[in-house]
Enzyme design. Structure first.
Site, PDB file in Angstrom:
ATOM      1  CG  HIS A 111      -0.146   0.127   2.526  1.00  0.00           C
ATOM      2  ND1 HIS A 111       0.549  -0.931   3.080  1.00  0.00           N
ATOM      3  CD2 HIS A 111       0.059   1.180   3.351  1.00  0.00           C
ATOM      4  CE1 HIS A 111       1.136  -0.532   4.198  1.00  0.00           C
ATOM      5  NE2 HIS A 111       0.871   0.743   4.392  1.00  0.00           N
ATOM      6  CG  ASP A 113       1.536   4.943   4.985  1.00  0.00           C
ATOM      7  OD1 ASP A 113       1.114   3.765   5.030  1.00  0.00           O
ATOM      8  OD2 ASP A 113       2.647   5.286   5.436  1.00  0.00           O
ATOM      9  CG  HIS A 262       4.982   1.086   3.017  1.00  0.00           C
ATOM     10  ND1 HIS A 262       4.363   2.187   2.467  1.00  0.00           N
ATOM     11  CD2 HIS A 262       4.427   0.930   4.238  1.00  0.00           C
ATOM     12  CE1 HIS A 262       3.493   2.666   3.319  1.00  0.00           C
ATOM     13  NE2 HIS A 262       3.499   1.925   4.403  1.00  0.00           N
ATOM     14  NE  ARG A 278       2.193   4.877  10.162  1.00  0.00           N
ATOM     15  CZ  ARG A 278       1.426   5.744   9.499  1.00  0.00           C
ATOM     16  NH1 ARG A 278       1.058   6.868  10.056  1.00  0.00           N
ATOM     17  NH2 ARG A 278       1.039   5.466   8.268  1.00  0.00           N
TER      18      ARG A 278
HETATM   19  C1  OGA Z   1       3.023   2.086   8.329  1.00  0.00           C
HETATM   20  C2  OGA Z   1       3.415   0.751   7.855  1.00  0.00           C
HETATM   21  C3  OGA Z   1       5.027  -1.040   8.060  1.00  0.00           C
HETATM   22  C4  OGA Z   1       5.868  -1.692   9.121  1.00  0.00           C
HETATM   23  O1  OGA Z   1       3.443   2.445   9.437  1.00  0.00           O
HETATM   24  O2  OGA Z   1       2.332   2.801   7.586  1.00  0.00           O
HETATM   25  O3  OGA Z   1       2.918   0.312   6.843  1.00  0.00           O
HETATM   26  O4  OGA Z   1       6.736  -2.496   8.744  1.00  0.00           O
HETATM   27  N1  OGA Z   1       4.355   0.102   8.557  1.00  0.00           N
HETATM   28  O5  OGA Z   1       5.664  -1.423  10.302  1.00  0.00           O
HETATM   29 MN    MN Z   2       1.860   1.958   5.769  1.00  0.00          MN
END
Ligand code: OGA
Ligand code: MN
Length: 287
Positions: A111, A113, A262, A278
């Protein structure tokens, strides 16, 4: 430890198509405009940028992210935000007395974000506090695919067919596995974005098509649209466009939600612990 002089910094590409590691920078310390300019330029060109061996407080992470633009408070901060610092929310699988301290199962399918919003974020940052390990092996990697390299690799005739087309992102129709509340659905009405995005800084084009989130391509019959979405989404994931990041505690990594898709690899479970902070940097309407 580095004083963040531009001349101390080195940039090591992670693959030919996506990702760069920066060495010689300490993100606790201030960055002058020249040093920050090098970082921002490397980020815009490589799509994924990371610095290892950091020792950041939440405030350091926020201050660094803030250099790239306004921060977004994600809706997940309601439950998993840091107290008094909602710009950060915690992802991972850690818990205390049976209560989750982090949002679990984030991003287990490919995806970009918040592509289902009118103004998806420019970038997302993760700072790794705990990384799962089993028998000395590191688990919980994250994969990144360059949708810009994927665009470049398409035949010119295909590029011409795709230019100008727009896709619909409709939360009610999307195929991601995570159930969403009626409230969240109401919060994100359907949006349309160009399927070929132009990067606001570099002008480089990227495919902006995700199998689980694009629900239609405008002016195409549904079966044709679904086939095209599947074919393009698959093309983006060709191994030569992908970098797989193996985390170490102290990694600060950020990705560009325009040029990169990702996916988290969910190959671990308690007692292997994963904990990431995050931060989300706001973006403009895709063009
Ligand atoms: C996000 C995500 C991936 C991960 O935080 O948007 O997709 O590996 N994280 O934690
Ligand atoms: Mn993500």
């Amino acid at each position: 430890m580095s004083n963040n002089n531009a001349t101390d910094m080195t940039f090591v590409p992670a693959t030919d198509s996506v990702g760069v590691e920066v060495r010689g920078v300490d993100l606790r310390k201030p960055l002058n405009n020249e040093a920050f300019g090098l970082l921002e330029d490397a980020f815009d060109r490589h799509g994924v940028m990371f610095v290892r061996g950091q020792h950041l407080e939440a405030e350091d992470q926020i201050a660094f992210a803030r250099r790239f633009g306004e921060l977004q408070v994600n809706f997940n901060s309601d439950l998993y935000g840091l107290p008094a610092l909602p710009e950060i929310f915690v992802i991972g699988n850690i818990e205390e007395d049976g209560k989750a301290l982090a949002l679990k199962g984030v991003g287990n399918t490919w995806h970009s974000d918040m592509c289902y919003t009118a103004t998806p974020p420019r970038a997302t940052l993760l700072y790794a506090l705990e990384v799962p390990q089993l028998h000395g092996l590191t688990l919980g990697d994250t994969c990144f695919a360059s949708a810009a390299a994927a665009w470049d690799a398409l035949p010119a005739t295909m590029q011409q067919q795709l230019e100008g087309k727009r896709a619909t992102f409709d939360f009610r129709e999307r195929k991601r596995s995570r159930p969403v509340s009626a409230e969240t659905v109401a919060q994100y009405p359907p949006v349309e974005h160009p399927i070929v995005r132009v990067h606001p800084a570099t002008g480089r084009k990227s495919l902006y098509v995700m199998r689980d989130d694009c629900t239609a391509i405008n002016d195409l019959p549904d079966d044709e649209a679904q086939r095209l979405i599947a074919a393009l989404a698959e093309h983006i994931l060709r191994p030569e466009f992908v970098y797989r990041h193996q985390w170490q505690p102290g990694d600060l990594l950020m990705w560009d939600n325009c040029t990169v898709q990702h996916r988290a690899i969910a190959d671990y479970a308690l007692p292997q612990r994963r904990c990431m902070y995050r931060t989300t940097i706001a973006g403009n309407r895709p063009r």
